[in-house]
Design an enzyme around this catalytic site. Structure first.
Site, PDB file in Angstrom:
ATOM      1  N   ASP A 123       0.832  -1.200   0.000  1.00  0.00           N
ATOM      2  CA  ASP A 123       0.000   0.000   0.000  1.00  0.00           C
ATOM      3  C   ASP A 123       0.870   1.256   0.000  1.00  0.00           C
ATOM      4  OD1 ASP A 123      -2.388   1.469   0.154  1.00  0.00           O
ATOM      5  OD2 ASP A 123      -2.313   1.534   2.342  1.00  0.00           O
ATOM      6  N   HIS A 124       0.672   2.114  -0.967  1.00  0.00           N
ATOM      7  CA  HIS A 124       1.390   3.389  -1.057  1.00  0.00           C
ATOM      8  C   HIS A 124       2.910   3.221  -1.068  1.00  0.00           C
ATOM      9  CE1 HIS A 124      -2.075   6.091  -0.816  1.00  0.00           C
ATOM     10  NE2 HIS A 124      -2.574   5.239   0.064  1.00  0.00           N
TER      11      HIS A 124
ATOM     12  N   HIS B  62      -7.279   9.934   4.277  1.00  0.00           N
ATOM     13  CA  HIS B  62      -6.803   8.859   5.134  1.00  0.00           C
ATOM     14  C   HIS B  62      -7.024   9.232   6.591  1.00  0.00           C
ATOM     15  CE1 HIS B  62      -3.999   7.776   1.627  1.00  0.00           C
ATOM     16  NE2 HIS B  62      -4.901   6.825   1.715  1.00  0.00           N
ATOM     17  N   GLY B  63      -7.439   8.254   7.380  1.00  0.00           N
ATOM     18  CA  GLY B  63      -7.646   8.504   8.800  1.00  0.00           C
ATOM     19  C   GLY B  63      -9.050   9.007   9.082  1.00  0.00           C
TER      20      GLY B  63
ATOM     21  N   GLY C 130      -9.170   5.880   1.856  1.00  0.00           N
ATOM     22  CA  GLY C 130      -9.603   6.858   2.856  1.00  0.00           C
ATOM     23  C   GLY C 130     -11.098   6.996   3.011  1.00  0.00           C
ATOM     24  N   GLY C 131     -11.813   5.873   3.138  1.00  0.00           N
ATOM     25  CA  GLY C 131     -13.263   5.930   3.247  1.00  0.00           C
ATOM     26  C   GLY C 131     -13.806   6.010   4.661  1.00  0.00           C
TER      27      GLY C 131
END
Length: 289
Positions: free
Chosen positions: A80-81, A178-179, A209-210
């Site tokens: 991820d990322h 995100h967060g 980022g949901g």
């Protein structure tokens, strides 16, 4: 059953559901999400951020691989990322079947060039590639990071980006962060942008980022074409809230991990089950056989 990210998401796109990508950054969280997915017969992606991997050490991937090879649930192990080519190559060497290269903060042409290089390397060994266009917001309390300013994905740029890079999936920016959002911030997805992107892009689309977005917006995004949704903060908050409750009960004799963590795992599992049903990935396991 271990599969690639492309195998995972092509089925989801065709069958109109979203695969949960759980950032399960510990053995306990891994147990929670695997139990949830086995219970609901849901495929999932085990997402690990480079910072999480550095903390967990490379040997953690051996545990993940073991679990993937001993479950009937389809699983892809996803970086991820990933920020650099070196991080991507390292993940591939460890056995990841899917990688994300995130150069979304760079100018468009640089993003294209770096992403093309990653695709060339990853596809040569059967590993799938996700990239990002636009910027995901940053609530300031996650390993995933993000931008203080959300730049929405331009549909025409997305079309060009996909054509020039040959990526397998695209993370788009439509108003998430995100967060967890600050109390004074009300998240709202630009579903109109999503609709426009689906008209010109024919690969699976990803939502990062949901957390805190209303369930009805997330469900609608799945209906409109989102094929993968990343879940990190929600499962970790469920886990740590229960952990705080256990450690704050005044019993100083509680110390054994097998006493402390089972109820925390149950809470993270409960949240995972909620996301699986929201994304409509339950009972989709048989589509991969």
């Amino acid at each position: 059953m271990l599969i690639s990210g492309k195998e995972m998401l092509d089925v989801a796109k065709k069958s109109h559901f979203a695969v949960p990508a759980f950032n399960a950054g510990s053995g306990q969280l891994l147990t929670a999400v695997i139990e949830a997915c086995e219970e609901e017969k849901s495929p999932f992606m085990m997402a690990i951020h480079p910072d999480e991997l550095a903390f967990l050490r490379d040997s953690f991937i051996s545990q993940v691989l073991y679990e993937c090879q001993h479950t009937k649930v389809p699983v892809a192990i996803h970086l991820d990322h990933g920020a650099t080519l070196e991080q991507v190559i390292h993940a591939i060497q460890l056995g990841f079947t899917s990688v994300m290269i995130d150069s979304s903060h760079l100018p468009f042409e640089e993003n294209v060039a770096i992403t093309k290089k990653v695709v060339e390397i990853a596809h040569a060994v059967g590993v799938s590639v996700e990239a990002e266009l636009g910027t995901i917001g940053d609530a300031g309390n996650t390993v995933e990071g993000g931008s203080n300013e959300i730049i929405y994905t331009d549909p025409e740029k997305a079309k060009e980006f996909v054509k020039r890079t040959n990526i397998d999936s695209l993370a788009i920016a439509i108003g998430t962060a995100h967060g967890l959002y600050p109390k004074d911030m009300t998240p709202e997805l630009r579903l109109d942008i999503l609709e426009e992107i689906t008209k010109v892009v024919d690969i699976p689309l990803v939502l990062h980022g949901g957390s805190n977005n209303p369930d009805e917006e997330i469900a609608k995004s799945v209906e409109l074409g989102i094929s993968k949704i990343n879940i990190s903060s929600d499962i970790k908050i469920s886990f740590t809230n229960k952990l705080r409750e256990i450690l704050d009960n005044g019993n100083l004799e509680i110390r054994e991990p097998n006493v402390i963590f089972p109820d925390c795992i149950k809470e993270a599992k409960k949240t995972s089950l909620e996301k699986i049903k929201l994304f409509k990935s339950d009972n989709k396991m048989d589509l991969y056989y």
